[in-house]
Design an enzyme around this catalytic site. Structure first.
Site, short mmCIF file in Angstrom:
data_model
loop_
_atom_site.label_atom_id
_atom_site.label_comp_id
_atom_site.label_asym_id
_atom_site.label_seq_id
_atom_site.Cartn_x
_atom_site.Cartn_y
_atom_site.Cartn_z
N LYS A 138 1.14 -1.31 0.02
CA LYS A 138 0.09 -0.53 -0.14
C LYS A 138 1.22 1.19 0.30
O LYS A 138 1.85 1.32 0.91
CB LYS A 138 -0.76 0.16 1.47
CG LYS A 138 -1.64 1.31 1.00
CD LYS A 138 -2.74 1.01 2.15
CE LYS A 138 -2.48 1.96 3.50
NZ LYS A 138 -2.77 3.02 3.66
N ASP A 152 -13.32 15.00 -4.32
CA ASP A 152 -12.97 16.09 -4.30
C ASP A 152 -14.77 16.26 -6.15
O ASP A 152 -16.03 15.32 -6.16
CB ASP A 152 -11.83 16.33 -5.83
CG ASP A 152 -11.87 17.92 -6.21
OD1 ASP A 152 -12.56 18.67 -6.85
OD2 ASP A 152 -10.64 17.64 -5.44
N ALA A 212 -15.66 15.57 -11.95
CA ALA A 212 -14.61 15.47 -13.31
C ALA A 212 -13.43 15.50 -12.75
O ALA A 212 -12.36 14.65 -12.63
CB ALA A 212 -14.34 17.49 -13.77
N LYS A 261 -6.40 8.56 -1.27
CA LYS A 261 -8.01 8.79 -0.31
C LYS A 261 -9.24 9.99 -1.30
O LYS A 261 -9.23 11.07 -0.75
CB LYS A 261 -8.51 8.93 0.84
CG LYS A 261 -7.86 7.98 2.06
CD LYS A 261 -8.33 8.36 3.00
CE LYS A 261 -8.03 7.00 4.05
NZ LYS A 261 -6.44 6.45 4.05
N ARG A 281 3.38 -1.46 10.66
CA ARG A 281 4.44 -1.92 11.15
C ARG A 281 4.45 -3.28 12.13
O ARG A 281 5.64 -3.13 12.20
CB ARG A 281 3.74 -0.87 12.78
CG ARG A 281 4.09 1.07 11.75
CD ARG A 281 3.75 1.47 12.83
NE ARG A 281 1.92 1.84 13.17
CZ ARG A 281 1.02 2.33 13.24
NH1 ARG A 281 1.58 2.94 14.79
NH2 ARG A 281 -0.06 2.24 13.55
N ASP A 293 -3.38 4.46 -1.70
CA ASP A 293 -4.25 4.64 -1.12
C ASP A 293 -4.25 6.39 -1.19
O ASP A 293 -3.87 6.87 0.19
CB ASP A 293 -4.70 4.55 0.72
CG ASP A 293 -5.06 4.73 1.64
OD1 ASP A 293 -6.27 4.82 1.46
OD2 ASP A 293 -4.69 4.26 2.59
N THR A 325 -12.17 6.46 10.91
CA THR A 325 -11.39 5.72 12.14
C THR A 325 -11.15 6.78 13.23
O THR A 325 -11.18 6.57 14.36
CB THR A 325 -11.01 4.48 12.34
OG1 THR A 325 -10.23 4.26 11.51
CG2 THR A 325 -12.11 3.41 11.37
O1 C5P Z 1 0.90 -0.17 10.95
P1 C5P Z 1 -0.82 -0.38 11.29
O2 C5P Z 1 -0.91 -2.03 10.77
O3 C5P Z 1 -1.06 0.38 12.14
O4 C5P Z 1 -1.23 0.19 9.82
C1 C5P Z 1 -2.34 0.47 9.19
C2 C5P Z 1 -2.58 1.21 7.31
O5 C5P Z 1 -3.89 1.43 7.43
C3 C5P Z 1 -1.58 2.67 8.06
O6 C5P Z 1 -1.64 2.47 6.65
C4 C5P Z 1 -2.75 3.10 8.28
O7 C5P Z 1 -2.74 4.77 8.04
C5 C5P Z 1 -3.98 2.88 7.57
N1 C5P Z 1 -5.74 2.87 8.16
C6 C5P Z 1 -6.04 2.90 9.78
N2 C5P Z 1 -6.69 2.48 9.89
C7 C5P Z 1 -8.02 3.29 9.44
C8 C5P Z 1 -7.58 3.29 7.66
C9 C5P Z 1 -6.06 3.45 7.35
O8 C5P Z 1 -4.63 2.28 10.41
N3 C5P Z 1 -8.89 3.41 10.56
#
Ligand code: C5P
Length: 238
Positions: free
Chosen positions: A36, A68, A71, A65, A219, A63, A127
């Site tokens: 991603k 807008d 067009a 997001k 992570r 990703d 979230t």
């Molecule tokens: O490091 P980790 O496993 O927490 O990363 C999760 C990924 O998913 C990150 O790129 C984070 O921005 C994304 N993300 C998230 N929770 C969300 C939406 C996106 O952790 N609700």
């Protein structure tokens, strides 16, 4: 989706890395198939990073997001698909006209560029929002538990191929939208991994059982002492 290899279900988020690091990392994780690319990496590396990852044999979830006017959404999704991104995020709040235009442009952009047909994924409610703050700051009184399925329905009706959702929302959304509608869930923590700043998490197998089609894991793999071993462990848990 039933017979997918576990490695096809795990998308590793390349967050917090400079471009050279991200490319090196993606190249070093054994068996990795999906990555991603988020806003931070994209803004620093530029669109070339998608082609560079593709040249390493990886599939790319872009990703960014998009949110807008129709067009502009269409133009951005067309370009993203032409780069070879196979999963592309848009905000459901952009509305049905923008979502339809984005979907049509993405399919057309990929086809013209000879790239695989992408799946657009709608973001419903980030979230990071809490109900009280939605009401106070944006005058949105709808409960999040109602708003998420309503925006998912709006997206599906507009022809969008799936949603990004919390693993805790996956079961309800899956009941509403059978496969092949994609449900891609972050907030995944394999056995023994630190929860960190994620408040509501699920294990990989649990999330798939709840109806997720693919998982975004950052992570627990990127910060692991041995990322290949951490990735293999996630695959094994599936
Ligand atoms: O490091 P980790 O496993 O927490 O990363 C999760 C990924 O998913 C990150 O790129 C984070 O921005 C994304 N993300 C998230 N929770 C969300 C939406 C996106 O952790 N609700």
């Amino acid at each position: 989706m039933e017979n997918l290899h576990p490695a096809d279900r795990i998308i590793v988020a390349l967050d917090g890395m400079v471009p050279e690091q991200a490319l090196r990392f993606a190249n070093q994780v054994e068996g990795l198939r999906w990555v991603k690319v988020g806003l931070e990496l994209f803004v620093q590396a530029g669109p070339e990073v998608v082609g560079q990852l593709r040249a390493q044999g990886l599939r790319v979830f872009l990703d960014l997001k998009f949110h807008d006017i129709p067009a502009t959404m269409a133009g951005a999704c067309r370009r993203a698909a032409a780069l070879g991104a196979e999963l592309i995020t848009v905000h459901a709040c952009a509305g049905s006209e923008a979502l339809k235009a984005a979907e049509a442009a993405a399919v057309d952009g990929a086809q013209r560029a000879g790239q695989p047909t992408p799946t657009l994924l709608a973001v419903t409610v980030l979230t990071s929002w809490e109900e009280q703050r939605l009401q106070r700051e944006l005058a949105i009184t709808q409960a999040i538990a109602e708003r998420v399925p309503a925006l998912a329905q709006l997206s599906a009706t507009a022809g969008i191929g799936g949603c990004v959702c919390s693993p805790l929302e996956a079961a309800a959304l899956r009941a509403q939208h059978p496969e092949p509608f994609a449900l891609v869930t972050p907030g995944i923590r394999p056995t023994g991994a630190a929860v960190g700043d994620q408040a509501r998490v699920m294990g990989p197998a649990e999330a798939i059982a709840a109806g997720a089609s693919q998982l975004v894991i950052g992570r627990p793999i990127t910060k692991a002492a041995d990322p290949s071993a951490a990735f293999a462990l996630c695959c094994k848990e599936l």
